[in-house]
Design a protein around this motif. Sequence first.
Motif, short mmCIF file in Angstrom:
data_model
loop_
_atom_site.label_atom_id
_atom_site.label_comp_id
_atom_site.label_asym_id
_atom_site.label_seq_id
_atom_site.Cartn_x
_atom_site.Cartn_y
_atom_site.Cartn_z
N GLU A 56 0.83 -1.20 0.00
CA GLU A 56 0.00 0.00 0.00
C GLU A 56 0.87 1.25 0.00
OE1 GLU A 56 -3.79 -1.80 2.49
OE2 GLU A 56 -2.12 -0.92 3.57
N ALA A 57 1.93 1.23 0.78
CA ALA A 57 2.83 2.39 0.85
C ALA A 57 3.48 2.65 -0.50
CB ALA A 57 3.89 2.17 1.92
N GLN A 58 3.84 1.60 -1.22
CA GLN A 58 4.47 1.77 -2.53
C GLN A 58 3.49 2.39 -3.53
OE1 GLN A 58 7.79 1.34 -3.24
NE2 GLN A 58 7.14 2.51 -5.01
N VAL A 59 2.26 1.90 -3.54
CA VAL A 59 1.25 2.46 -4.44
C VAL A 59 0.95 3.91 -4.06
CG1 VAL A 59 -1.16 2.31 -5.19
CG2 VAL A 59 0.21 0.24 -5.01
N TYR A 60 0.84 4.18 -2.77
CA TYR A 60 0.59 5.55 -2.30
C TYR A 60 1.71 6.47 -2.75
CZ TYR A 60 -1.25 9.13 0.83
OH TYR A 60 -1.80 10.28 1.32
N GLN A 61 2.96 6.00 -2.62
CA GLN A 61 4.11 6.79 -3.04
C GLN A 61 4.07 7.03 -4.55
OE1 GLN A 61 6.54 7.86 -0.78
NE2 GLN A 61 7.43 9.05 -2.41
N ASP A 62 3.79 5.98 -5.32
CA ASP A 62 3.79 6.08 -6.78
C ASP A 62 2.64 6.91 -7.33
OD1 ASP A 62 6.01 4.45 -6.69
OD2 ASP A 62 4.94 2.63 -7.34
N VAL A 63 1.47 6.81 -6.71
CA VAL A 63 0.27 7.48 -7.24
C VAL A 63 0.03 8.84 -6.58
CG1 VAL A 63 -2.22 7.30 -7.56
CG2 VAL A 63 -0.79 5.28 -7.84
N VAL A 64 -0.15 8.84 -5.28
CA VAL A 64 -0.55 10.06 -4.58
C VAL A 64 0.62 11.04 -4.45
CG1 VAL A 64 -1.46 11.00 -2.42
CG2 VAL A 64 -2.37 8.86 -3.34
N VAL A 65 1.72 10.57 -3.90
CA VAL A 65 2.86 11.46 -3.65
C VAL A 65 3.43 11.98 -4.97
CG1 VAL A 65 5.20 11.61 -2.69
CG2 VAL A 65 3.39 10.44 -1.42
N ALA A 66 3.66 11.09 -5.92
CA ALA A 66 4.22 11.51 -7.21
C ALA A 66 3.26 12.47 -7.93
CB ALA A 66 4.51 10.30 -8.08
N GLY A 67 1.97 12.20 -7.87
CA GLY A 67 0.99 13.08 -8.50
C GLY A 67 0.96 14.46 -7.86
N PHE A 68 1.05 14.50 -6.55
CA PHE A 68 1.08 15.78 -5.83
C PHE A 68 2.33 16.57 -6.22
CE2 PHE A 68 2.45 18.39 -2.24
CZ PHE A 68 1.32 19.17 -2.02
N GLN A 69 3.46 15.90 -6.22
CA GLN A 69 4.70 16.58 -6.56
C GLN A 69 4.68 17.10 -7.99
OE1 GLN A 69 7.54 13.53 -5.47
NE2 GLN A 69 7.75 14.34 -3.41
N GLU A 70 4.15 16.31 -8.90
CA GLU A 70 4.08 16.73 -10.30
C GLU A 70 3.13 17.91 -10.48
OE1 GLU A 70 2.21 14.87 -14.30
OE2 GLU A 70 3.58 13.56 -13.20
N ALA A 71 1.99 17.87 -9.78
CA ALA A 71 0.97 18.91 -9.95
C ALA A 71 1.29 20.21 -9.24
CB ALA A 71 -0.38 18.38 -9.47
N THR A 72 2.03 20.13 -8.12
CA THR A 72 2.22 21.33 -7.30
C THR A 72 3.67 21.77 -7.13
OG1 THR A 72 2.45 20.14 -5.21
CG2 THR A 72 0.20 20.68 -5.92
N GLY A 73 4.62 20.90 -7.42
CA GLY A 73 6.02 21.24 -7.20
C GLY A 73 6.47 21.05 -5.77
#
Length: 135
Positions: free
Chosen positions: A94-111
Amino acid sequence: MTFSEEGRQRSVADQLVHKHLAGQLSRRELLTRAGALGVSVPVLTVALGAQRASARQASPSPAASPSPVAAEDLQLRSYSGQTVRMSIALAEQEAQVYQDVVVAGFQEATGGTIELVAIESADVVRTLEAQVQSG
């Protein structure tokens, strides 16, 4: 959570996410139904990540079949140079998916960046209280 309960939650989450990505449920309906059916956020996150990964592999061109989520006009402010710290208790997958989807998406969208702190919810209160008391 027992093994059979986790399996039931994963099955329900998979069905809900499939309906959401097919445009049959809005994001609000997805979250409302998941909550009403007792599906935990980590299980829902894993299901969403798995469904999106399958969709990307099936049709690598996002223009070919846009996701209803991508079509929404979502405006996020810039968090460039800022870090959001989150406490979270997830299984390794779950942590890996969260990192790949949520965290990466947030970083890409907001910097901005997200710093995940692996901690059980019961320990969060004690840790925060100790930090406040120590100044």
